[in-house]
Design a protein around this motif. Structure first.
Motif, mmCIF file in Angstrom:
data_model
loop_
_atom_site.group_PDB
_atom_site.id
_atom_site.type_symbol
_atom_site.label_atom_id
_atom_site.label_comp_id
_atom_site.label_asym_id
_atom_site.label_seq_id
_atom_site.Cartn_x
_atom_site.Cartn_y
_atom_site.Cartn_z
ATOM 1 N N ALA A 1 4.088 -6.708 -2.168
ATOM 2 C CA ALA A 1 5.501 -7.099 -2.170
ATOM 3 C C ALA A 1 5.999 -7.316 -3.596
ATOM 4 O O ALA A 1 7.099 -6.891 -3.955
ATOM 5 C CB ALA A 1 5.696 -8.358 -1.324
ATOM 6 N N ILE A 2 5.183 -7.966 -4.432
ATOM 7 C CA ILE A 2 5.552 -8.202 -5.832
ATOM 8 C C ILE A 2 5.648 -6.875 -6.575
ATOM 9 O O ILE A 2 6.591 -6.642 -7.332
ATOM 10 C CB ILE A 2 4.557 -9.173 -6.509
ATOM 11 N N LYS B 1 -0.775 -8.620 0.799
ATOM 12 C CA LYS B 1 0.620 -8.345 1.092
ATOM 13 C C LYS B 1 1.529 -8.879 -0.007
ATOM 14 O O LYS B 1 2.547 -8.268 -0.325
ATOM 15 C CB LYS B 1 1.013 -8.946 2.445
ATOM 16 N N LYS B 2 1.154 -10.041 -0.576
ATOM 17 C CA LYS B 2 1.952 -10.628 -1.655
ATOM 18 C C LYS B 2 1.938 -9.718 -2.880
ATOM 19 O O LYS B 2 2.975 -9.493 -3.511
ATOM 20 C CB LYS B 2 1.424 -12.020 -2.031
ATOM 21 N N ILE B 3 0.785 -9.176 -3.228
ATOM 22 C CA ILE B 3 0.660 -8.291 -4.391
ATOM 23 C C ILE B 3 1.487 -7.027 -4.177
ATOM 24 O O ILE B 3 2.210 -6.585 -5.064
ATOM 25 C CB ILE B 3 -0.819 -7.955 -4.665
#
Length: 168
Positions: free
Chosen positions: A6-7, A2-4
């Protein structure tokens, strides 16, 4: 994961925001074959103002040139010949890339050397060269009586090619 995602989304949005900020807000007026030639206003070597639209109803041989340009030197005498032969029917308008000249005296010397009598427009800020997307000199646009670009030539134009345009 999810972080990837979102980034990645954040980078895309920032990139899009930057692109939309720096991209031109007005549509570009390009000088394309088959389209109406973009109008412009420039000062001539003799201090007058010339607009391309001044010549509507006549054929225009619009030539972008510089004094340092070898092929420009070769085609100028032929342009003068066309001007003298077809002057009432075909306008020769030579736009000098003044931003690249040493000074206006260089342009005057060139005009005198070749005994040129057709209008010489000075593109001091390079605006018209940019508007017409001139990438090399000489570049010539053949414009019909309705203001439509019928031919574009990058490089020197022969007398025969000029005459074909004049007779069309």
């Amino acid at each position: 994961m999810k972080k990837i995602l979102a980034i990645g989304l954040l980078i895309f949005l920032v990139g899009y925001a930057v692109w939309s900020f720096v991209s031109p807000k007005e549509p570009k007026v390009a000088a394309e074959l088959g389209s109406k030639a973009p109008d412009f206003e420039l000062e001539t070597l003799d201090g007058k103002t010339v607009n391309l639209s001044d010549f509507e109803g006549k054929k225009v041989f619009l030539n972008f040139w510089g004094t340092w340009c070898g092929p420009c030197k070769e085609e100028m005498p032929d342009m003068e010949k066309i001007h003298k032969t077809y002057g009432n029917d075909v306008v020769i308008l030579a736009v000098n890339k003044t931003s690249r000249e040493k000074n206006l005296n260089t342009v005057n010397q060139f005009i005198n050397k070749y005994n040129l009598t057709f209008p010489i427009a000075l593109d001091k800020e390079d605006n018209v060269n940019t508007q017409y997307e001139v990438i090399g000199l000489p570049t010539s646009y053949f414009i019909d009586e309705k203001g439509i670009i019928t031919n574009v030539r990058i490089g020197g134009v022969s007398y025969e090619q000029m005459e074909l345009f004049a007779k069309e």
